[in-house]
Design an enzyme around this catalytic site. Sequence first.
Site, PDB file in Angstrom:
ATOM      1  N   ASP A   1       0.845  -1.191   0.000  1.00 50.11           N
ATOM      2  CA  ASP A   1       0.000   0.000   0.000  1.00 50.11           C
ATOM      3  C   ASP A   1       0.880   1.240   0.000  1.00 50.11           C
ATOM      4  OD1 ASP A   1      -2.261   1.570   0.091  1.00 50.11           O
ATOM      5  OD2 ASP A   1      -2.989   0.818   2.017  1.00 50.11           O
TER       6      ASP A   1
ATOM      7  N   LYS B   1      -1.938   7.873   6.653  1.00 51.68           N
ATOM      8  CA  LYS B   1      -2.644   7.333   5.502  1.00 51.68           C
ATOM      9  C   LYS B   1      -4.101   7.799   5.550  1.00 51.68           C
ATOM     10  CE  LYS B   1      -2.213   3.045   4.380  1.00 51.68           C
ATOM     11  NZ  LYS B   1      -2.246   3.454   2.961  1.00 51.68           N
TER      12      LYS B   1
ATOM     13  N   GLU C   1      -7.910  -0.166   4.913  1.00 55.62           N
ATOM     14  CA  GLU C   1      -6.453  -0.249   4.764  1.00 55.62           C
ATOM     15  C   GLU C   1      -5.812  -0.713   6.067  1.00 55.62           C
ATOM     16  OE1 GLU C   1      -5.638   3.254   1.412  1.00 55.62           O
ATOM     17  OE2 GLU C   1      -5.534   3.733   3.549  1.00 55.62           O
TER      18      GLU C   1
END
Length: 236
Positions: free
Chosen positions: A94, A107, A116
């Site tokens: 990611d 993030k 995520e």
Amino acid sequence: MVSWKTKGRTDLSNEDEKRLAAHASLKFVRDGNVVGLGSGSTADYFIRQLGELVRGGLKVVGIPASFRSRDIAAESGVPLTTLDAYPEIDITIDGADEIDPGLALIKGGGGALLMEKIIASVSKKFVVIADHSKQVATLGHAPLPIEVIPQAQAVLAKKFTAMGALVQVRQYTFGNPFVTEEGHQILDCLFGEIKDPQALGHELDSMPGVVEHGLFVGMADVVLVAKGTEVTELRR
């Protein structure tokens, strides 16, 4: 820390660097792996490149962190599965919005931080890919996304403001609040320098109404940062 260079151009753009970091991450994927598919522009490159390997015979299944990742994987020929079928993931790859020297991350700029983080948390290896603009000395230059239930938005915005943050409700371009795939809203909070991301993360975790936040601390095992034609590998 490991670094290597590619041949050819030395004037790569951020998009080229994202593509290069994504390509470098492919070496961590093994035949038979369950692969967590992150979300965002850098993860998009990884998913498409993974699809090329799948078309070449690599056997993997992917678990996407967002509808966008799911759609790109389907278009690229990456077989998909779910956390229900595979509650443990071999590797997740990611991107990140910010990366500090201790490999703590911000993030969630794309709004998929909840899935995520869930996917990263059940992965045996979490690999982060980024262009060099994402490296910072201290987290907090970018707003910290905090996912909240809509009913608590006003209360939590007041609390975050009292903590010193500049708070903005994330909105679509036409003005109504952004809604995550799970039905929540996001407060983008600019705290300034976050000198102790772990402590801030714990404080946010304790607040009723906070679903999740974009501080990923102690989670990244490997970070691949591309700058020009060079990819640097950092390990926690």
